[in-house]
Design a protein around this motif. Structure first.
Motif, PDB file in Angstrom:
ATOM      1  N   THR A  92       0.043   7.509   1.380  1.00  0.00           N
ATOM      2  CA  THR A  92       0.704   7.122   0.127  1.00  0.00           C
ATOM      3  C   THR A  92       0.625   8.258  -0.885  1.00  0.00           C
ATOM      4  N   TYR A 128       0.812  -1.215   0.000  1.00  0.00           N
ATOM      5  CA  TYR A 128       0.000   0.000   0.000  1.00  0.00           C
ATOM      6  C   TYR A 128       0.851   1.274   0.000  1.00  0.00           C
ATOM      7  N   VAL A 187      -6.714   4.107  -2.053  1.00  0.00           N
ATOM      8  CA  VAL A 187      -5.273   4.276  -1.833  1.00  0.00           C
ATOM      9  C   VAL A 187      -5.091   5.157  -0.592  1.00  0.00           C
TER      10      VAL A 187
END
Length: 531
Positions: free
Chosen positions: A483, A282, A479
């Motif tokens: 990130t 991830y 997401v």
């Protein structure tokens, strides 16, 4: 590893005899019906594809193209390129003479010869068990007697009302009182039913000659197109050998150009130099590497990949290990690559996807497409054939890899694939989503191979892609925010995608346990099934 059953999601489908995965429930049902009636994986895939040409008209149709890989239980493979070329009269010079300086997605010049029907018949003759007309039974029934509009199909339809309203034949066929049909609306396509019936009784020649072919030519001519009956009559499917490359102990097979399969292999080759297993799946490092490899791969694609008869280099050069190492050296873990100039890339020397594996171990990876949602938006009025717009990737300017030329096949985004382990069948898979597909293949495979996800978890996992011109990134909302910030810190321009990215189907083959493990993308309406 079992999924968390307190979180909404899907389990993979485990079966012993056969498995099917498609993006529409009626297609999955049609494929299972064929398998249980004595058909093999090829028969089932074709029956499913024909159904989707009716019930998922924004993604698929007999006015599109088709690619497939057929793999035997011992790992032997053959590929089929069912894409058509531009009209023989087409050229950059001819378009300039007509005052055409851009081939838009709704231009008649974006319609190349539809290769799907010829490919279906070719696959049936080469590998099928049941008569060809039997494979179209369900599709004809749905077109003639009606089918309910599925939720994802309805969602996508709304976005295309303006496109479909431009031409009377398109509006009449695909709008209900000028609007998109709502979920559950029963639709019928009597003219398409007649055309499918003609194909069932007369084979592919009924499509590529006679009244249906003339209807297609007339519809395009009325808009200034250059298609001639001889262009349709010359349509043929090409048998090809897949291109193969290993990734972390697994052999991945893709079709050669004019598709972008070699670019999926190139992206995997770059990622292999960094060993993704060292990074959080991830995390920003994993997505940074994936998107940098994608940026490089797609820049190579746009520079070189086209109809192999027009390529300046052999496609095998693009998966040469020395070349991939040179490209990988461009990647920095800390910073986004700036402009990717063509000189730096010089090598030294919507869509439906269907996966089927049958009781004898025959595997079929098949993809059929009209490219953009509802293709060109041009419907041949008498036959009900909605025409694709694959030729919109051509350039009307001369001197480029994808400059338009007579009989030239355009760059294709649709790419079926297979995976082998120890030389034996391991994964029958594909990804939908237009240009996303090469990136999507790498994403799906790294989820499975590097991170140990099962097929359904690998399909479900958050995705990211990029704008092809600016290379700005788009991420699904699943997401993690950290990130996204990590990617911005590395110089990426990134925003949340307005739509789910792509779709996917996959079947994992475990002969030692006599198991098939299938997954289908929740981003679509479909599901996996087996028996």
């Amino acid at each position: 590893m079992l999924r968390d059953f307190e979180i909404p999601g899907r389990s993979p489908v485990f079966s012993k005899n056969a498995a099917v995965a498609t993006s529409h429930p009626l297609a999955t049902s049609a494929a299972l019906e064929i398998l249980q009636d004595g058909g093999n994986a090829v028969d089932a895939a074709l029956a499913a594809c024909a159904v989707q040409a009716v019930v998922e008209p924004h993604m698929n149709g007999i006015g599109g193209d088709c690619f497939a890989i057929v793999m035997e239980s011992d790992g032997r493979m053959i590929g089929f390129n069912g894409s058509g070329g531009a009209p023989k009269a087409a050229s950059a010079e001819k378009l300039a003479e007509l005052g055409v300086d851009q081939i838009t997605p709704v231009s008649p010049h974006g319609v190349t010869v539809p290769g799907a029907v010829r490919a279906w018949e070719t696959l049936s003759k080469a590998h099928g068990e049941l008569p060809f007309d039997r494979l179209l039974t369900r599709a004809i029934d749905y077109a003639e007697n009606g089918f309910p509009v599925a939720p994802r199909v309805a969602r996508d339809w709304v976005k295309n009302v303006e496109k479909l309203a431009k031409l009377p034949a398109s509006a009449a066929a695909y709008l209900v009182k000028g609007e998109a049909p709502k979920v559950g609306t029963i639709l019928k396509y009597p003219r398409l039913a007649e055309t499918l019936g003609a194909i069932a009784s007369g084979g592919a020649d009924a499509f590529y000659s006679g009244a249906i072919a003339q209807d297609i030519v007339d519809a395009l001519a009325e808009l200034g197109g250059l298609m001639h009956p001889d262009d349709l009559a010359a349509c043929h499917t090409t048998a090809v050998s897949p291109v193969m490359r290993t990734y972390n102990g697994h052999t991945i097979a893709e079709l050669p150009p004019n598709g972008q399969g070699v670019i999926a292999l190139l992206i995997l080759g770059i990622l292999e130099r960094f060993d993704l297993r060292n990074f959080d799946p991830y995390g920003p490092e994993r997505f940074h590497l994936a998107m940098e490899a994608t940026r490089i791969g797609y820049s190579v694609r746009d520079q070189y990949v086209t109809d192999p008869g027009f390529m300046d280099i052999c496609h095998s050069t693009l998966v040469n290990e020395d070349y991939i190492s040179e490209l990988a050296d461009m990647v920095s873990m800390d910073r986004r690559i700036g402009t990717l100039s063509p000189s730096a890339l010089f090598p030294q020397t919507d869509t439906v996807y269907i996966s089927v594996v049958d009781k004898d171990g025959l595997s079929v990876s098949l993809i059929n497409s009209i490219f953009s949602e509802f293709g060109s938006g041009i419907v041949a009025p008498k036959s009900g054939v909605l025409l694709h717009n694959r030729g919109s990737v051509f350039s009307p300017r001369p001197g480029m890899a994808n400059s338009i030329a007579g009989s030239k096949r355009p760059l294709h985004t649709i790419i079926p694939a297979m995976g082998l382990k120890g030389g034996k069948p391991w994964l029958c898979f594909g990804v939908m989503g237009g240009h996303y597909q090469a990136c999507g293949h790498a994403h799906l495979l790294t989820n499975i191979i590097d991170y140990g996800m099962d097929v359904q978890a690998a399909i479900d996992f958050p995705r990211m892609f990029m704008d092809l011109k600016s290379h700005a990134l788009e991420a699904e909302k699943t997401v993690p925010a950290a990130t996204l910030e990590g990617l911005r810190a590395r110089g990426h321009d990134i925003s949340l995608s307005k739509n789910p990215i792509g779709g996917s189907q996959a079947i994992m083959i475990e002969p030692a346990r006599h198991l098939l493990i299938a997954g289908s993308d929740p981003r679509k309406d479909g599901h996996a099934g087996g028996y």
